[in-house]
Design a protein around this motif. Structure first.
Motif, mmCIF file in Angstrom:
data_model
loop_
_atom_site.group_PDB
_atom_site.id
_atom_site.type_symbol
_atom_site.label_atom_id
_atom_site.label_comp_id
_atom_site.label_asym_id
_atom_site.label_seq_id
_atom_site.Cartn_x
_atom_site.Cartn_y
_atom_site.Cartn_z
ATOM 1 N N THR A 185 34.196 51.997 42.214
ATOM 2 C CA THR A 185 35.563 52.438 42.505
ATOM 3 C C THR A 185 35.950 52.108 43.937
ATOM 4 N N LEU A 186 35.007 52.291 44.855
ATOM 5 C CA LEU A 186 35.269 52.057 46.272
ATOM 6 C C LEU A 186 34.120 51.228 46.847
ATOM 7 N N PRO A 187 34.243 49.910 46.823
ATOM 8 C CA PRO A 187 33.139 49.040 47.269
ATOM 9 C C PRO A 187 33.058 48.947 48.797
ATOM 10 N N VAL A 188 32.417 49.924 49.402
ATOM 11 C CA VAL A 188 32.292 49.975 50.857
ATOM 12 C C VAL A 188 31.229 48.977 51.311
ATOM 13 N N GLU A 189 31.623 48.113 52.223
ATOM 14 C CA GLU A 189 30.662 47.148 52.783
ATOM 15 C C GLU A 189 30.054 47.674 54.078
ATOM 16 N N ALA A 194 38.517 49.328 61.032
ATOM 17 C CA ALA A 194 38.361 50.185 59.852
ATOM 18 C C ALA A 194 39.602 50.120 58.973
ATOM 19 N N ASP A 195 39.381 50.075 57.661
ATOM 20 C CA ASP A 195 40.496 50.117 56.710
ATOM 21 C C ASP A 195 40.970 51.542 56.468
ATOM 22 N N ALA A 234 42.598 54.558 45.983
ATOM 23 C CA ALA A 234 44.014 54.397 45.637
ATOM 24 C C ALA A 234 44.815 53.875 46.825
ATOM 25 N N LEU A 235 44.553 54.407 48.006
ATOM 26 C CA LEU A 235 45.298 53.986 49.192
ATOM 27 C C LEU A 235 44.982 52.543 49.579
ATOM 28 N N LEU A 236 43.754 52.122 49.336
ATOM 29 C CA LEU A 236 43.340 50.779 49.724
ATOM 30 C C LEU A 236 43.529 49.757 48.605
ATOM 31 N N GLY A 237 44.165 50.194 47.513
ATOM 32 C CA GLY A 237 44.541 49.261 46.454
ATOM 33 C C GLY A 237 43.417 48.808 45.565
ATOM 34 N N ALA A 265 51.814 60.650 43.068
ATOM 35 C CA ALA A 265 51.444 59.285 42.700
ATOM 36 C C ALA A 265 50.943 58.612 43.972
ATOM 37 N N VAL A 266 49.698 58.162 43.946
ATOM 38 C CA VAL A 266 49.071 57.619 45.154
ATOM 39 C C VAL A 266 48.791 56.133 44.957
#
Length: 421
Positions: A26-30, A75-76, A309-312, A343-344
């Motif tokens: 869901t959130l691929p943090v590098e 940072a994103d 959601a915020l980072l698309g 709605a985010v």
């Protein structure tokens, strides 16, 4: 994708790390950066964080630093979970208001105001540095009092959304009682941070069947027990208030309980010492069971969902967040911060329509919103008179003699954190 956690030395952090590891699709943090000025705590938490990632096969890199500017560079998204003054300040917040017969609590009443005054200037400084590093970065605020802090961020023009784990806790609890998957439960969640009610529980989405009456009929005793409120009150209201409504609905009873002690702050401080000892064990590679007692249940799931959601990159289309009112509750100013389903997406959070709020709840929401406006003004501009006005406006205080005494106590206990005092 780079994420930064400010307050990364918190004992909460392994909960967050566990969520990042489990929900990496869901959130691929590098790259994940933990920022904290407390080097000893940061070393322990950072070590455990790396072991959790390794145990679960997460390829991301975890770094730690005391340098805020270096930590937020590029940072994103930046997650804020700091506690200005630490547990020692929390202990004070929970203690001195009791001398006036008022609730001592870290997010509401006089203690909550003290925390806001300490926290808002620090958060705004961090946010400005985030904006200089990357003006497109999102700020996710988990720092209490979330409503006031988020309003400060949004008022200053930052890309910010506030987050609390109360709603996701209810969602998980109701899903278990209904024997359905959590994503099937949509809450009609409305109010302010730590002042909310579940006015509906819908299956399948915003337009789904409302099963709240069935939940109360079949599981009312258990729900009331978890909230430490009497079952007949829930039956009369026909809604489920958050646990924090107990400070209003049973104020005097809570004060007596708090006076008997020990304080929540004292218990948490002892728990933190034990957790940090555990974190130092090089064989530990998962969050310990004790962490569940620390608070913040499901924080990681909520944070991952919101950041994604915020980072698309995905995330649930509807989430309970703290964001601008913008006419959602027509009796509040547009720039008030409310806690509702929204709605985010990549452009932020847009509140979903809310049914007209019963005066029984709307009156309290309006009152506390007025207090929060005064509290934010006191945090931004300082001054004894502004602190007094905020305390006088708070429905848990209200009497001028109490407000006078509490103003002096608040300033005395927090002088080192108040630039104007």
């Amino acid at each position: 994708m780079k994420l930064t956690v400010v307050g990364g030395g918190s004992t909460y952090t392994p909960e967050l790390i566990d969520g990042f590891a489990r929900l990496r699709d869901t959130l691929p943090v590098e790259e994940l950066v933990l920022v904290d000025p407390a080097a000893d705590r940061l070393e322990l938490v950072g070590g455990l964080a790396r072991r959790i990632f390794a145990r679960q096969g997460h390829p991301g890199r975890i770094t730690t630093t005391a340098d805020l500017d270096a930590g937020v560079a590029g940072a994103d998204a930046v997650l804020l979970q700091l506690r200005v003054g630490g547990q020692a300040a929390r202990q004070q917040d929970e203690t001195w208001p009791l001398e006036c017969g008022c609730v001592g609590q870290e997010t509401t009443g006089a203690g909550g105001l003290a925390k806001a005054l300490r926290t808002v200037p620090v958060v705004l400084d961090i946010a400005e540095r985030v904006r200089r590093a990357n003006p497109d970065a999102w700020i996710i605020d988990f720092t209490n009092p979330v409503g006031i802090v988020t309003r400060a961020l949004l008022q200053a023009g930052h890309r910010a959304v506030g987050l609390c784990n109360v709603a996701i806790g209810f969602q998980r609890k109701f899903a278990a009682l209904l024997d359905v998957a959590p994503h099937e439960v949509h809450l009609d969640h409305v109010g302010l941070n730590h002042l909310t009610w579940e006015t509906g529980v819908r299956l399948g989405g915003p337009e789904g069947e409302d099963v709240l009456p069935r939940l109360l009929a079949e599981h009312g005793d258990r729900i009331a027990g978890d909230l430490h409120l009497p079952r007949p009150l829930l039956d009369r209201l026909g809604v489920v208030p958050s646990y924090y409504l107990r400070y209003y609905y049973a104020h005097d009873q809570v004060v007596e309980e708090l006076r008997e002690g020990p304080s929540r702050a004292a218990r948490v401080a002892a728990m933190e010492r034990e957790l940090l000892t555990m974190y130092g064990d090089p064989e530990l590679a998962e969050k310990p069971a004790l962490l569940a007692q620390r608070g913040g249940a499901f924080y990681s799931e909520a944070a991952v969902d919101l950041a994604a959601a915020l980072l698309g990159g995905g995330g649930s289309p509807y989430q309970v967040v703290n964001t601008l009112n913008r006419g959602t509750l027509p009796f509040l100013p547009d720039d008030a911060v409310i806690e509702v389903q929204a709605a985010v997406g990549a452009n932020g959070a847009v509140p979903l329509p809310v049914a007209p709020l019963d005066p029984l709840y709307a009156g309290l929401v309006a009152n506390v919103t007025a207090y929060e406006e005064l509290a934010l003004d006191a945090a931004l501009r300082g001054g004894r008179e502004r602190v007094f006005e905020a305390l006088l406006a708070h429905p848990l205080i209200g009497q001028y003699a109490y407000a006078e005494t509490l103003t002096d106590q608040l300033i005395a206990h927090n002088r080192e954190h108040l630039a104007w005092a």
